[in-house]
Scaffold this active site. Structure first.
Site, PDB file in Angstrom:
ATOM      1  N   HIS A   1      38.968  -9.200 -29.707  1.00 33.92           N
ATOM      2  CA  HIS A   1      39.093  -8.002 -28.942  1.00 33.92           C
ATOM      3  C   HIS A   1      40.641  -7.721 -28.411  1.00 33.92           C
ATOM      4  O   HIS A   1      41.073  -8.985 -28.075  1.00 33.92           O
ATOM      5  CB  HIS A   1      38.182  -7.931 -27.874  1.00 33.92           C
TER       6      HIS A   1
ATOM      7  N   SER B   1      33.089  -1.923 -29.859  1.00 31.86           N
ATOM      8  CA  SER B   1      33.407  -2.388 -28.421  1.00 31.86           C
ATOM      9  C   SER B   1      34.734  -2.288 -28.207  1.00 31.86           C
ATOM     10  O   SER B   1      35.291  -2.071 -27.210  1.00 31.86           O
ATOM     11  CB  SER B   1      32.872  -3.823 -28.470  1.00 31.86           C
TER      12      SER B   1
ATOM     13  N   ASP C   1      39.111 -12.720 -25.831  1.00 29.91           N
ATOM     14  CA  ASP C   1      38.585 -13.453 -26.986  1.00 29.91           C
ATOM     15  C   ASP C   1      39.496 -13.147 -28.195  1.00 29.91           C
ATOM     16  O   ASP C   1      40.316 -12.202 -27.949  1.00 29.91           O
ATOM     17  CB  ASP C   1      37.285 -13.427 -27.230  1.00 29.91           C
TER      18      ASP C   1
END
Length: 439
Positions: free
Chosen positions: A345, A45, A342
């Site tokens: 990340h 991600s 968050d």
């Protein structure tokens, strides 16, 4: 600055030494980078631009990857996934990529925070060991291959029993290897079973060979309710080579004797016809393989530490797997701290580390990336490319051969400087003696 140092070297050796040591010129950069545009990155991600674009994260704050590289065609990444997870489980992504310089920034999506176990009384530590062995082979092989992709492996089994999903938890179901159930005409698992499979279309195939590492209890249909020792092997029918091992530990799947879980060894197999054989308990067959293609001249892979913020439990298995000379590990001195989205990340220090992907460098080495190829305050360790203090560096496993010409030239310059100093001292001493005599 580098040109000035080189131009002044014939005039004074001290200035050259000053440029190299006192000023710390051309220090290694703590970034992941590349020698040319022929590179590729496998990620999750933190480098999955499609996920960001489809979910509208402002200013791409979700990513560690520079936004400019999103449509470069040099990234294969999937949010929530990893090579290891895709290799073993039904939740998978078809990672595919090719490059001379290969970079990995993934792995965190299968970690102790997930706590995966095959069985209720299994052992997640077994899976951490599997993860380390898997990545060790992937990193080593990708130092010699350009292309990585996933392929399915078909098999032929002569019995009537069907595959069974014996290894799963609440979120993951293992489907590589495939488990074949017990044949109904046998009262227990004490029988030999086998299946044929063929590997074709790739230069090499990475496949798993897994056994339960202890005493496995038979199914409810087993009237003796016995315990069994797992034993698996692959046999290359073209070459006659065997690959295999047995379970050896005294562990089970009960609260009183826990720890029974899969131990996997990973093999790089050549194309050919194979037979999977079980001497006791369940027959396992590879259902997926990593396809390695296009051999290349040796080029070490680079691995960026893949971990969570301290709020989640991470592991260091990619670091354990990344060993020199075939792998160079990149890390930061601080923990992972995400930015506006968050804590997991958009970490500032990891963004800085990946910013090196925006430009080419002259040399990659164990200490980091060297931007220039002339002189440096540090001699590159396990350097590759056009490295400082050497005109040419080649890797002949596992020794780096450095061009001795710069060292020879420095020696010549030093010798000339000494001769000049001696000559000037002699000249001035002689001249002073003549003047005193005349006076």
């Amino acid at each position: 600055m580098g040109s000035m140092c080189i131009a002044m070297a014939p005039r004074t050796l001290l200035l050259l030494i000053g440029c190299q040591l006192a000023l710390g010129f051309n220090e290694p950069l703590n970034v992941v980078s590349h020698l040319s545009d022929d590179w590729f990155l496998f990620g999750d991600s933190r480098s999955d631009c499609s996920y960001v674009e489809n979910n509208g994260h402002p200013a791409f704050d979700w990513l560690d990857l520079p936004q400019e590289l999103c449509h470069s065609g040099k990234i294969s990444a999937k949010s929530g996934n990893s090579l290891f997870k895709s290799f073993h489980f039904t939740d998978w992504y078809n990672y595919t990529g090719e490059g001379d310089q290969v970079i990995f920034y993934e792995g965190v999506n299968f970690s102790p925070s997930h706590g995966f176990k095959c069985l209720a009384e299994g052992d997640n530590k077994r899976w951490m060991g599997n993860k380390a062995r898997f990545y060790a082979l992937v990193y080593k092989k990708m130092a010699y291959y350009r292309s990585l992709s996933f392929v399915n492996v078909s098999y032929s089994y002569g019995g009537k029993a069907k595959p069974t999903a014996i290894c799963k938890d609440n979120t993951l179901t293992l489907n590589n290897p495939t488990f074949i159930s017990k044949e109904s005409n046998y009262v227990d698992y004490y029988y030999e079973s086998d299946a044929n499979f063929t590997l074709e279309g790739c230069d090499e195939f990475i496949v798993p060979l897994c056994v339960f590492n202890g005493h496995s209890r038979g199914s409810s249909s087993d009237p003796a309710n016995k315990y069994y020792m797992d034993s698996q092997m692959y046999y290359n029918m073209d070459t006659g080579v065997f690959y295999g091992f047995n379970s050896t530990l005294d562990v089970g799947n009960t609260a009183q004797n826990p720890g029974l879980d899969l131990t996997c060894i990973y093999y790089a197999l050549t194309p050919g016809n194979y037979k999977a054989v079980s001497l006791e308990y369940l027959l396992t067959i590879p259902s997926k393989a990593i396809c390695l293609r296009k051999p290349k001249r040796f080029m070490p892979v680079q691995v960026v530490d893949s971990r969570w913020n301290n709020a989640k439990h991470s592991d260091n298995m990619t670091a354990v797997a990344c060993q020199t000379p075939y792998c160079l590990f990149r890390n930061t001195s601080s923990g992972y701290n995400g930015s506006t989205h968050d804590v997991h990340h958009g970490g500032f220090h990891f963004r800085k580390l990946l910013s090196g992907l925006l430009y080419n460098v002259s040399c990659i080495a164990q200490q980091g990336a060297f931007f220039y190829n002339n002189v440096s305050s540090q001699w590159p360790v396990l350097g590759y490319g056009q490295c400082p203090t050497a005109a040419n560096i080649e890797f002949i496993a596992p020794v780096c051969l450095y061009d001795p010409l710069p060292v020879i030239l420095l020696g010549v310059l030093l010798g000339i400087a000494v001769l000049i100093i001696v000559f000037l001292l002699f000249y001035f001493m002689t001249d002073s003696g003549v003047r005193l005599h005349e006076a």
